[in-house]
Each structure stands twice: as structure tokens, then as C-alpha cells.
Design an enzyme around this catalytic site. Structure first.
Site, PDB file in Angstrom:
ATOM      1  N   SER A  45       0.828  -1.211   0.000  1.00  0.00           N
ATOM      2  CA  SER A  45       0.000   0.000   0.000  1.00  0.00           C
ATOM      3  C   SER A  45       0.858   1.257   0.000  1.00  0.00           C
ATOM      4  O   SER A  45       2.020   1.248   0.412  1.00  0.00           O
ATOM      5  CB  SER A  45      -0.905   0.031   1.235  1.00  0.00           C
ATOM      6  OG  SER A  45      -1.625  -1.163   1.357  1.00  0.00           O
TER       7      SER A  45
HETATM    8  N1  SAH Z   1      -0.894  -4.866   3.982  1.00  0.00           N
HETATM    9  C1  SAH Z   1      -0.145  -5.151   2.764  1.00  0.00           C
HETATM   10  C2  SAH Z   1      -0.878  -4.733   1.500  1.00  0.00           C
HETATM   11  C3  SAH Z   1      -1.798  -5.764   1.140  1.00  0.00           C
HETATM   12  S1  SAH Z   1      -2.400  -5.871  -0.495  1.00  0.00           S
HETATM   13  C4  SAH Z   1       1.216  -4.512   2.770  1.00  0.00           C
HETATM   14  O1  SAH Z   1       1.521  -3.777   3.706  1.00  0.00           O
HETATM   15  O2  SAH Z   1       1.977  -4.793   1.857  1.00  0.00           O
HETATM   16  C5  SAH Z   1      -3.757  -6.948  -0.093  1.00  0.00           C
HETATM   17  C6  SAH Z   1      -3.371  -8.344   0.308  1.00  0.00           C
HETATM   18  O3  SAH Z   1      -4.564  -8.997   0.711  1.00  0.00           O
HETATM   19  C7  SAH Z   1      -2.779  -9.159  -0.819  1.00  0.00           C
HETATM   20  O4  SAH Z   1      -1.549  -9.700  -0.411  1.00  0.00           O
HETATM   21  C8  SAH Z   1      -3.821 -10.256  -1.050  1.00  0.00           C
HETATM   22  O5  SAH Z   1      -3.259 -11.490  -1.446  1.00  0.00           O
HETATM   23  C9  SAH Z   1      -4.467 -10.349   0.318  1.00  0.00           C
HETATM   24  N2  SAH Z   1      -5.818 -10.944   0.356  1.00  0.00           N
HETATM   25  C10 SAH Z   1      -6.820 -10.814  -0.549  1.00  0.00           C
HETATM   26  N3  SAH Z   1      -7.892 -11.493  -0.133  1.00  0.00           N
HETATM   27  C11 SAH Z   1      -7.582 -12.061   1.058  1.00  0.00           C
HETATM   28  C12 SAH Z   1      -8.301 -12.884   1.984  1.00  0.00           C
HETATM   29  N4  SAH Z   1      -9.562 -13.271   1.784  1.00  0.00           N
HETATM   30  N5  SAH Z   1      -7.652 -13.271   3.105  1.00  0.00           N
HETATM   31  C13 SAH Z   1      -6.364 -12.893   3.345  1.00  0.00           C
HETATM   32  N6  SAH Z   1      -5.652 -12.124   2.510  1.00  0.00           N
HETATM   33  C14 SAH Z   1      -6.247 -11.704   1.372  1.00  0.00           C
END
Ligand code: SAH
Length: 210
Positions: free
Chosen positions: A55
Site C-alpha cells: 500500500s
Molecule cells: N498490507 C499489505 C498490502 C496488502 S495488499 C502490505 O503492507 O503490503 C492486499 C493483500 O490482501 C494481498 O496480499 C492479497 O493477497 C491479500 N488478500 C486478498 N484477499 C484475502 C483474503 N480473503 N484473506 C487474506 N488475505 C487476502
């Protein structure tokens, strides 16, 4: 270290000194792919593979501010991704439990956190829309992928007095960051904070929702 990034976030309105210190002392370069190292300290989202992104630091800082961490909380994060948000949380809370649905990302985030010397983050592979029932309740919950609606399991796993920060909206063009506060008797109060753009929260739940 990322002092320049912290200064940049201060200039765009991040005020919480503890959050700014966490940003300044957490090297974001440990959490971005090596070919993007030169952009690690830019206030921009960056690709981390599997169609996912780390993010934008401003959003990481803003969501962290809204959590109002004091230092003794147990925090649940949904969407570990690169592990960067988890690293920031780990500096401001007692323990972080983070759920990631893509196994390879979970593995890489675990290594990056280890390289950063952070030991109070626990990562698990799974569907975060179910939360982490074995470790519930949580004082704070942060969701970093957008569900169409707030999963009931997350609200249920929030402790009385707890805060949940979550982007909501099935359409990426119309997501809103929400804050849900649970009162001492379990009563819920929700408010909308600002428009955001997150990847969708993938659901493995076969039950269609109304
Ligand atoms: N917090 C992260 C950014 C995340 S991007 C950082 O600091 O880099 C969103 C993430 O959510 C992705 O890695 C994606 O694979 C994950 N994601 C999507 N759906 C999900 C679910 N149902 N359960 C867990 N993770 C999920």
C-alpha cells in the site's frame, strides 16, 4: 531507515508522532521487490507480485492513526501482502496476527519481517474474511483488501472497546475506508473516513450473501 518518507508523510497531514517514528525506523526497502529498491521510499503503492501491491505509505500511516494504538494491543491484520503494514503495527502494538491468502506472499513477508528484526508478528495462510478465531478477541482489526461488505466474523472477533479499520466496496472505483468502534457493551458505531482504492478481498466462502 526511512526518515525522508516520514517527513513526507508529516507534510501531507500525518500527525501521530508514534506513527511517524514507526515509519522513520522501518526500512520499507526490505518489503519491496529488489528491482524497485529505488522507489522504496516514494509515497506510492508498488507491485509485489501475484497482482498485489504494497500500500501507499500515506494510507498505511492514515489507517494506523485511526487504529489509535497505545502499545499493549493485540492486532489482527487481514492481507499481509509485503508485511510492511504489519511491521508498522508491530512497532506500535504488543502482538500482530496477520492472515494472507497467497502462500508465497506469506512466506516472503515472514522473511522480510525477520530481516527487519521484528518478532511480534504471527502470519497464517488462509481466508482472512473468517478472521483468526483461535486468537480472538482482538483489540484492533485492520483489513488491507476491500470486501464488498464487512465480514461478520471480523466484527464478532473485535473486543469491546475495539476499533476496526476496513476499506469497503465491491467496485474499486467506489470504495470507502470505514472505522467501526465497538462500545464497552458491544454496541457498534461506524463512520466513513475517505475514498480509497484497494485490491478486492478474495472470498473462499461458497455461501452467497444477501
Ligand atoms: N498490507 C499489505 C498490502 C496488502 S495488499 C502490505 O503492507 O503490503 C492486499 C493483500 O490482501 C494481498 O496480499 C492479497 O493477497 C491479500 N488478500 C486478498 N484477499 C484475502 C483474503 N480473503 N484473506 C487474506 N488475505 C487476502
Amino acid at each position: 531507515m526511512s526518515e525522508a518518507l516520514a517527513r513526507q508523510l508529516r507534510s501531507v497531514g500525518i500527525r501521530d508522532e508514534r506513527v511517524l517514528t514507526a515509519v522513520a525506523t522501518t526500512p520499507r526497502r526490505l518489503f519491496v521487490p529488489s528491482f524497485l529498491l529505488e522507489e522504496a521510499d516514494a509515497d506510492r503503492p508498488l507491485p509485489i507480485g501475484h497482482g498485489q501491491t504494497i500500500s501507499q505509505p500515506y494510507i498505511v500511516a492514515l489507517m494506523t492513526e485511526w487504529l489509535r494504538l497505545r502499545g499493549d494491543e493485540r492486532v489482527l491484520e487481514i492481507g499481509t501482502g509485503s508485511g510492511y503494514q504489519a511491521a508498522i503495527l508491530a512497532r506500535l502494538a504488543r502482538e500482530v496476527f496477520s492472515v494472507e491468502i497467497v502462500p508465497d506472499l506469506a512466506t516472503r513477508a515472514g522473511k522480510a519481517l525477520e530481516d527487519a528484526g521484528i518478532e511480534n508478528v504471527h502470519i497464517r495462510v488462509g481466508d482472512g474474511s473468517r478472521g483468526w478465531p483461535e486468537e480472538a478477541p482482538f483489540d484492533r482489526i485492520i483489513v488491507t483488501a476491500a470486501p464488498a461488505r464487512i465480514p461478520d466474523a471480523l466484527v464478532a472477533q473485535l473486543a469491546p472497546g475495539g476499533r476496526l479499520v476496513v476499506p469497503v466496496g465491491g467496485d474499486p472505483e467506489h470504495q470507502l475506508l470505514h472505522l467501526v468502534v465497538k462500545g464497552p457493551n458491544g454496541e457498534l458505531e461506524a463512520r466513513e473516513i475517505l475514498p480509497v482504492r484497494f485490491v478486492p478481498l478474495v472470498s473462499t466462502d461458497p455461501t452467497p450473501r444477501a
